[in-house]
Design an enzyme around this catalytic site. Structure first.
Site, PDB file in Angstrom:
ATOM      1  N   LYS A  49       8.014  55.902 -68.699  1.00  0.00           N
ATOM      2  CA  LYS A  49       8.860  56.053 -67.515  1.00  0.00           C
ATOM      3  C   LYS A  49       8.086  55.850 -66.222  1.00  0.00           C
ATOM      4  O   LYS A  49       8.601  55.316 -65.250  1.00  0.00           O
ATOM      5  CB  LYS A  49       9.501  57.444 -67.504  1.00  0.00           C
ATOM      6  CG  LYS A  49      10.699  57.560 -68.443  1.00  0.00           C
ATOM      7  CD  LYS A  49      11.346  58.916 -68.322  1.00  0.00           C
ATOM      8  CE  LYS A  49      12.491  59.092 -69.297  1.00  0.00           C
ATOM      9  NZ  LYS A  49      13.729  58.407 -68.905  1.00  0.00           N
ATOM     10  N   SER A  82      22.694  54.513 -67.962  1.00  0.00           N
ATOM     11  CA  SER A  82      22.239  55.787 -68.520  1.00  0.00           C
ATOM     12  C   SER A  82      23.359  56.817 -68.396  1.00  0.00           C
ATOM     13  O   SER A  82      23.980  56.932 -67.344  1.00  0.00           O
ATOM     14  CB  SER A  82      21.006  56.288 -67.774  1.00  0.00           C
ATOM     15  OG  SER A  82      20.811  57.646 -68.105  1.00  0.00           O
ATOM     16  N   ASN A 102      22.194  50.446 -73.838  1.00  0.00           N
ATOM     17  CA  ASN A 102      21.591  51.757 -73.589  1.00  0.00           C
ATOM     18  C   ASN A 102      22.069  52.734 -74.685  1.00  0.00           C
ATOM     19  O   ASN A 102      22.673  52.307 -75.670  1.00  0.00           O
ATOM     20  CB  ASN A 102      22.010  52.239 -72.185  1.00  0.00           C
ATOM     21  CG  ASN A 102      20.923  53.085 -71.532  1.00  0.00           C
ATOM     22  OD1 ASN A 102      20.411  54.014 -72.169  1.00  0.00           O
ATOM     23  ND2 ASN A 102      20.571  52.774 -70.300  1.00  0.00           N
ATOM     24  N   GLY A 124      12.173  53.707 -70.728  1.00  0.00           N
ATOM     25  CA  GLY A 124      12.275  55.138 -70.972  1.00  0.00           C
ATOM     26  C   GLY A 124      11.084  55.695 -71.711  1.00  0.00           C
ATOM     27  O   GLY A 124      10.804  56.887 -71.641  1.00  0.00           O
ATOM     28  N   ASN A 147      22.908  59.942 -68.296  1.00  0.00           N
ATOM     29  CA  ASN A 147      22.336  61.215 -67.849  1.00  0.00           C
ATOM     30  C   ASN A 147      22.234  61.385 -66.335  1.00  0.00           C
ATOM     31  O   ASN A 147      21.649  62.359 -65.863  1.00  0.00           O
ATOM     32  CB  ASN A 147      20.956  61.405 -68.491  1.00  0.00           C
ATOM     33  CG  ASN A 147      21.067  61.403 -70.010  1.00  0.00           C
ATOM     34  OD1 ASN A 147      21.951  62.053 -70.550  1.00  0.00           O
ATOM     35  ND2 ASN A 147      20.213  60.645 -70.666  1.00  0.00           N
ATOM     36  N   THR A 148      22.740  60.423 -65.583  1.00  0.00           N
ATOM     37  CA  THR A 148      22.831  60.582 -64.131  1.00  0.00           C
ATOM     38  C   THR A 148      24.320  60.530 -63.807  1.00  0.00           C
ATOM     39  O   THR A 148      24.972  59.515 -64.097  1.00  0.00           O
ATOM     40  CB  THR A 148      22.073  59.451 -63.400  1.00  0.00           C
ATOM     41  OG1 THR A 148      20.683  59.583 -63.719  1.00  0.00           O
ATOM     42  CG2 THR A 148      22.253  59.515 -61.893  1.00  0.00           C
ATOM     43  N   PHE A 192      16.378  60.543 -65.695  1.00  0.00           N
ATOM     44  CA  PHE A 192      15.459  59.736 -64.862  1.00  0.00           C
ATOM     45  C   PHE A 192      14.350  60.585 -64.217  1.00  0.00           C
ATOM     46  O   PHE A 192      14.124  60.522 -63.000  1.00  0.00           O
ATOM     47  CB  PHE A 192      16.218  58.987 -63.751  1.00  0.00           C
ATOM     48  CG  PHE A 192      17.139  57.895 -64.212  1.00  0.00           C
ATOM     49  CD1 PHE A 192      17.047  57.342 -65.480  1.00  0.00           C
ATOM     50  CD2 PHE A 192      18.110  57.400 -63.347  1.00  0.00           C
ATOM     51  CE1 PHE A 192      17.908  56.326 -65.890  1.00  0.00           C
ATOM     52  CE2 PHE A 192      18.972  56.381 -63.750  1.00  0.00           C
ATOM     53  CZ  PHE A 192      18.871  55.857 -65.012  1.00  0.00           C
ATOM     54  N   THR A 218      13.748  54.200 -80.295  1.00  0.00           N
ATOM     55  CA  THR A 218      13.814  55.195 -81.371  1.00  0.00           C
ATOM     56  C   THR A 218      13.203  54.653 -82.667  1.00  0.00           C
ATOM     57  O   THR A 218      12.577  55.403 -83.423  1.00  0.00           O
ATOM     58  CB  THR A 218      15.285  55.638 -81.572  1.00  0.00           C
ATOM     59  OG1 THR A 218      15.820  55.968 -80.284  1.00  0.00           O
ATOM     60  CG2 THR A 218      15.392  56.843 -82.474  1.00  0.00           C
ATOM     61  N   LYS A 250      21.308  46.059 -67.452  1.00  0.00           N
ATOM     62  CA  LYS A 250      21.349  46.783 -68.737  1.00  0.00           C
ATOM     63  C   LYS A 250      22.632  47.590 -68.825  1.00  0.00           C
ATOM     64  O   LYS A 250      22.933  48.386 -67.932  1.00  0.00           O
ATOM     65  CB  LYS A 250      20.132  47.705 -68.844  1.00  0.00           C
ATOM     66  CG  LYS A 250      20.087  48.469 -70.162  1.00  0.00           C
ATOM     67  CD  LYS A 250      18.747  49.119 -70.370  1.00  0.00           C
ATOM     68  CE  LYS A 250      18.703  49.898 -71.668  1.00  0.00           C
ATOM     69  NZ  LYS A 250      17.407  50.532 -71.888  1.00  0.00           N
ATOM     70  N   ASN A 267      18.858  62.321 -75.814  1.00  0.00           N
ATOM     71  CA  ASN A 267      18.082  62.697 -74.630  1.00  0.00           C
ATOM     72  C   ASN A 267      18.996  62.841 -73.427  1.00  0.00           C
ATOM     73  O   ASN A 267      19.999  62.160 -73.315  1.00  0.00           O
ATOM     74  CB  ASN A 267      16.965  61.676 -74.377  1.00  0.00           C
ATOM     75  CG  ASN A 267      17.405  60.554 -73.456  1.00  0.00           C
ATOM     76  OD1 ASN A 267      17.370  60.691 -72.227  1.00  0.00           O
ATOM     77  ND2 ASN A 267      17.868  59.451 -74.032  1.00  0.00           N
ATOM     78  N   ARG A 268      18.613  63.773 -72.569  1.00  0.00           N
ATOM     79  CA  ARG A 268      19.280  63.881 -71.271  1.00  0.00           C
ATOM     80  C   ARG A 268      18.204  64.082 -70.191  1.00  0.00           C
ATOM     81  O   ARG A 268      18.237  65.022 -69.412  1.00  0.00           O
ATOM     82  CB  ARG A 268      20.316  65.010 -71.248  1.00  0.00           C
ATOM     83  CG  ARG A 268      19.843  66.376 -71.647  1.00  0.00           C
ATOM     84  CD  ARG A 268      20.817  67.497 -71.248  1.00  0.00           C
ATOM     85  NE  ARG A 268      20.445  68.753 -71.853  1.00  0.00           N
ATOM     86  CZ  ARG A 268      20.789  69.147 -73.077  1.00  0.00           C
ATOM     87  NH1 ARG A 268      21.547  68.380 -73.823  1.00  0.00           N
ATOM     88  NH2 ARG A 268      20.372  70.313 -73.553  1.00  0.00           N
TER      89      ARG A 268
END
Ligand SMILES: Cc1cc2nc3c(=O)[nH]c(=O)nc-3n(C[C@H](O)[C@H](O)[C@H](O)COP(=O)(O)O)c2cc1C
Length: 383
Positions: free
Chosen positions: A71, A180, A252, A68, A182-183, A120, A328, A223, A116-117
């Protein structure tokens, strides 16, 4: 200097922009040979005690950069100059995609966390593979692959296989990312039947492609998310082993928002996304310890999530991680954090009279961590 001067200045600006600009400047900086030499002298620690092995890959040290951060696989060589033992690029998807609308990266400084969003955002596995092939790759490079937004879960396997086929000869290892937040629907692929089908397909295609191209098949890792209960985690261990996975990367980001110091109204206003950093430390470590115990040496665990300090890195290893990844912790800790972590690990080994990182892996995956895991799992359920 990082904590009291550079970071406060960088944190005045939009996080996504800062990420991009600092990396472009840093990569340019690292093209100046004497500066690169100086940076490497401060950050790269070559010590046989730090060398370790995961899934047959020799790592110069146990601290890697999590997926990430790079990317599009553009900055990995310069990042490796900061002392990382490996760098995982991606997530790459079968189709190039823009990701979610901005803003999509937020700092929770009181919590030493990020939300975060991104969804991908990446140039796609075709372009990334071509770019990787055109360059000399310095670090141990993992390539993380995920599902394109335009592809339904029913067609997910073919999307993963398309990316696999493009990157197989440039990756030292492949990570199948099913975690993730965010998908939409991605994490449903962690459910047993879907996960089995996906992992078995990736595994057998890796063997086929490697044979056809006369290369050694890269090990494949999976993952997973931190928001899974113990039964699901235990099932994933068995399934990953059956499907021929060579390691599990845990974890994740989380969708939990419990126990944050940041004002609840601020957190609500940010909205959806994966939370990373300090609030994840305890949960990720507990997941790693649990996986380690269930796996009982049958598959190694790579620990990631809330590793913010050198002490956290050591504790992640003691919980059962054969290697550690950070994201992070790098943002908050700055460019010297990898060297600080490696020095601390070396010091801890020395203090115990241990000769290698492997001696420390899982040394504290005892029952107390399980208790923390059970509590954290309850919190996650409540969130
Ligand atoms: C901004 C950001 C983007 C990320 N993008 C990805 C990604 O594309 N693929 C992935 O597998 N993990 C991604 N992650 C998750 C990290 O690799 C890592 O698993 C997670 O952040 C927990 O580690 P940390 O607490 O050290 O950040 C991302 C994390 C952040 C903060």
């Amino acid at each position: 200097m990082w904590r009291y001067l550079i970071r406060p200045i960088l944190f005045l600006f939009d996080p996504e922009r800062v990420h991009h600009v600092t990396m472009v400047v840093f990569v340019a900086f690292m093209k100046i040979a004497p500066l690169r030499w100086l940076v490497r002298r401060c950050t790269c620690i070559d010590d046989p005690r730090l060398r370790t092995q995961v899934a047959g890959i020799d790592l110069p040290n146990p601290i890697g950069l999590a997926a990430g951060f790079d990317k599009d696989a553009r900055w990995f060589n310069a990042l490796a100059d900061l002392g990382f033992g490996h760098v995982e690029v991606g997530t790459l998807t079968g189709h190039a995609q823009a990701g979610n609308p901005k803003p999509r990266l937020f700092r929770l400084t009181k919590d030493q966390a990020l939300i975060n969003r991104f969804g991908f955002n990446n140039q796609g596995s075709v372009d990334a593979a071509a770019a990787l092939r055109a360059r000399r790759v310095h670090p141990i490079l993992g390539v993380n692959i995920g599902k394109s937004k335009v592809v339904t879960n029913e067609d997910a396997v073919s999307d993963y296989l398309a990316s696999l086929e493009r990157v197989i000869d440039v990756a030292r290892y492949i990570t199948v990312n099913v975690s993730s937040p965010n998908t939409a629907g991605l994490r449903d692929l962690q459910e047993a039947a879907s996960l089995r089908a996906l992992l078995e397909a990736v595994s057998s295609r890796t063997t086929e492609l490697a044979a056809a191209r006369e290369i050694a098949p890269p090990p494949v890792f999976v993952k997973i998310a931190p928001d899974l209960d113990d039964d699901s985690l235990a099932a994933i261990v068995e399934l990953a082993i059956d499907a021929g996975m060579a390691a599990i990367i845990a974890t994740n980001t989380t969708i939990s928002r419990s126990d944050l110091a940041t004002d609840a109204a601020v957190v609500d206003a940010i909205g959806a996304g994966g939370l990373s950093g300090r609030p994840l430390t305890e949960r990720s470590r507990a997941v790693v310890a649990y996986l380690y115990r269930v796996a009982a040496g049958r598959i190694p665990i790579i620990g990631v999530g809330g590793v913010m300090t050198p002490e956290d890195a050591w504790e992640m290893i003691c919980a059962g991680a054969s290697a550690v990844q950070i994201y992070t912790g790098f943002v908050y800790g700055g460019p010297l954090i990898v060297a600080q972590m490696n020095r601390h690990i070396r010091g801890q080994l020395e203090a115990r009279g241990w000769e290698a990182v492997a001696d420390a892996v899982g040394c504290e995956a005892g029952t107390s961590v399980t208790a923390a895991g059970a509590e954290a799992a309850t919190d996650m359920g409540a969130a």
